[in-house]
Design a protein around this motif. Structure first.
Motif, mmCIF file in Angstrom:
data_model
loop_
_atom_site.group_PDB
_atom_site.id
_atom_site.type_symbol
_atom_site.label_atom_id
_atom_site.label_comp_id
_atom_site.label_asym_id
_atom_site.label_seq_id
_atom_site.Cartn_x
_atom_site.Cartn_y
_atom_site.Cartn_z
ATOM 1 N N HIS A 213 26.679 77.145 -34.618
ATOM 2 C CA HIS A 213 27.925 77.612 -35.222
ATOM 3 C C HIS A 213 27.696 78.955 -35.899
ATOM 4 O O HIS A 213 26.609 79.214 -36.434
ATOM 5 C CB HIS A 213 28.435 76.618 -36.270
ATOM 6 C CG HIS A 213 28.875 75.317 -35.686
ATOM 7 N ND1 HIS A 213 29.704 75.224 -34.591
ATOM 8 C CD2 HIS A 213 28.601 74.031 -36.047
ATOM 9 C CE1 HIS A 213 29.921 73.952 -34.303
ATOM 10 N NE2 HIS A 213 29.256 73.211 -35.173
ATOM 11 N N LYS A 214 28.726 79.789 -35.850
ATOM 12 C CA LYS A 214 28.653 81.093 -36.509
ATOM 13 C C LYS A 214 29.546 81.068 -37.741
ATOM 14 O O LYS A 214 30.689 80.616 -37.696
ATOM 15 C CB LYS A 214 29.109 82.193 -35.551
ATOM 16 C CG LYS A 214 28.821 83.605 -36.070
ATOM 17 C CD LYS A 214 29.100 84.642 -34.997
ATOM 18 C CE LYS A 214 28.730 86.050 -35.486
ATOM 19 N NZ LYS A 214 28.963 87.070 -34.437
ATOM 20 N N TYR A 215 29.004 81.575 -38.864
ATOM 21 C CA TYR A 215 29.723 81.558 -40.137
ATOM 22 C C TYR A 215 29.827 82.978 -40.697
ATOM 23 O O TYR A 215 28.998 83.841 -40.399
ATOM 24 C CB TYR A 215 28.988 80.690 -41.160
ATOM 25 C CG TYR A 215 28.854 79.235 -40.761
ATOM 26 C CD1 TYR A 215 29.782 78.289 -41.184
ATOM 27 C CD2 TYR A 215 27.787 78.818 -39.976
ATOM 28 C CE1 TYR A 215 29.650 76.954 -40.822
ATOM 29 C CE2 TYR A 215 27.654 77.488 -39.602
ATOM 30 C CZ TYR A 215 28.592 76.562 -40.032
ATOM 31 O OH TYR A 215 28.461 75.250 -39.666
ATOM 32 N N GLN A 216 30.834 83.174 -41.532
ATOM 33 C CA GLN A 216 30.949 84.422 -42.271
ATOM 34 C C GLN A 216 30.204 84.251 -43.587
ATOM 35 O O GLN A 216 30.397 83.251 -44.285
ATOM 36 C CB GLN A 216 32.414 84.763 -42.542
ATOM 37 C CG GLN A 216 32.586 86.074 -43.310
ATOM 38 C CD GLN A 216 34.035 86.397 -43.587
ATOM 39 O OE1 GLN A 216 34.780 85.541 -44.045
ATOM 40 N NE2 GLN A 216 34.442 87.620 -43.314
ATOM 41 N N VAL A 217 29.371 85.239 -43.908
ATOM 42 C CA VAL A 217 28.640 85.205 -45.177
ATOM 43 C C VAL A 217 28.881 86.526 -45.902
ATOM 44 O O VAL A 217 28.533 87.594 -45.401
ATOM 45 C CB VAL A 217 27.127 85.007 -44.960
ATOM 46 C CG1 VAL A 217 26.402 84.988 -46.305
ATOM 47 C CG2 VAL A 217 26.851 83.718 -44.200
ATOM 48 N N THR A 218 29.495 86.461 -47.071
ATOM 49 C CA THR A 218 29.764 87.668 -47.855
ATOM 50 C C THR A 218 28.762 87.774 -49.003
ATOM 51 O O THR A 218 28.200 86.777 -49.445
ATOM 52 C CB THR A 218 31.190 87.636 -48.423
ATOM 53 O OG1 THR A 218 31.353 86.451 -49.228
ATOM 54 C CG2 THR A 218 32.217 87.608 -47.305
ATOM 55 N N GLY A 219 28.558 89.006 -49.464
ATOM 56 C CA GLY A 219 27.649 89.223 -50.595
ATOM 57 C C GLY A 219 26.334 89.856 -50.191
ATOM 58 O O GLY A 219 25.530 90.248 -51.042
ATOM 59 N N MET A 220 26.079 89.989 -48.883
ATOM 60 C CA MET A 220 24.830 90.596 -48.422
ATOM 61 C C MET A 220 24.964 92.121 -48.397
ATOM 62 O O MET A 220 25.923 92.654 -47.832
ATOM 63 C CB MET A 220 24.465 90.086 -47.026
ATOM 64 C CG MET A 220 24.164 88.603 -46.968
ATOM 65 S SD MET A 220 23.546 88.089 -45.335
ATOM 66 C CE MET A 220 25.001 88.335 -44.304
ATOM 67 N N THR A 221 24.010 92.827 -48.995
ATOM 68 C CA THR A 221 24.069 94.295 -49.070
ATOM 69 C C THR A 221 22.827 94.982 -48.512
ATOM 70 O O THR A 221 22.830 96.198 -48.338
ATOM 71 C CB THR A 221 24.266 94.740 -50.539
ATOM 72 O OG1 THR A 221 23.200 94.199 -51.324
ATOM 73 C CG2 THR A 221 25.613 94.248 -51.089
#
Length: 237
Positions: free
Chosen positions: A3-11
């Motif tokens: 499964h592919k997920y969206q992950v926010t917060g990575m810089t």
């Protein structure tokens, strides 16, 4: 499954490494690919894992959400895949015993329950007998009697076989249903304790052949046997 997920917060690349490392620590996750440019994580898992469990594994600054699949749909598919063996067994036993009533002049509820119980105990004891030692090792982990008397785990498998034969030949309904009611009532205590305490252990209902987790399905299974034996016991008395 993948499964592919969206992950926010990575810089940065360090964030990618942190997210990947955290997700790999989640039980049943076998591989993780992370991209800060796409704000995504592609996870390979042995079985479906809830979003909430993935989120708990991540540091607070990172948020994960589903992209290409419905969480509810995946949970439902995972549940059916996990419990497919026991659901099919109940379906076949129900179907065969109901078909047996077709040749009666009228539906006999007591006879149907008797035949259902016979099928249930014979089939379930069969799977336990395939690996009796494996069943016993799983059963002593949660059964209140087997914990104190390990030999009961072996005796229990043969008790189910004897009850299946007793229901099949309609042996002394008072004794057969009384023993069933007592044995299953004791058995359900350990099941309830395990489920309420959220212990992640294998259910021994189908022996060691299928890796079924302890859950409300096990409670329903035992409760059904208790209810049926109780009803037939009242009818006999």
């Amino acid at each position: 499954m993948v499964h592919k997920y969206q992950v926010t917060g990575m810089t940065c690349s360090s964030c990618e490494a942190t997210v990947k490392s955290a997700l790999l620590m989640v039980e049943n996750v076998t591989n993780v690919e992370v991209s800060k440019n796409e704000n995504s994580a592609t996870i390979t898992m042995d079985k479906h894992i809830a979003i909430s469990d993935l989120q708990k594994a991540l540091p607070e600054k990172y948020k994960i959400s589903a992209l290409h699949h419905s969480e509810i749909t995946e949970q439902t598919k995972s549940w059916f895949e996990t419990y497919k063996p026991i659901l099919l067994i109940f379906f076949y036993i129900t179907l065969v015993t109901l078909l047996g009533q077709v040749f009666n002049h009228h539906f006999d509820g007591m006879q149907w329950m008797q035949h259902f119980m016979a099928g249930f105990f014979l089939v379930f004891s069969f799977f336990k007998m395939l690996n009796l030692k494996g069943f016993a090792e799983s059963y002593v982990m949660y059964d209140v009697v087997a914990k104190r008397l390990p030999a009961w785990a072996f005796i229990y498998a043969f008790t189910e076989l004897a009850l299946g034969i007793a229901f099949l030949i309609n042996f002394n309904p008072l004794i057969t249903n009384s023993v069933t009611f007592v044995v299953m009532s004791i058995s359900i205590i350990g099941v309830l304790q395990s489920v309420l305490n959220k212990k992640k252990i294998q259910c021994a209902c189908l022996g060691a052949v299928f890796n079924l987790p302890m859950s409300t399905v096990t409670i329903i299974e035992d409760a059904l046997m208790i209810a049926m034996s109780g009803i037939m016991l009242i009818y006999v008395i």
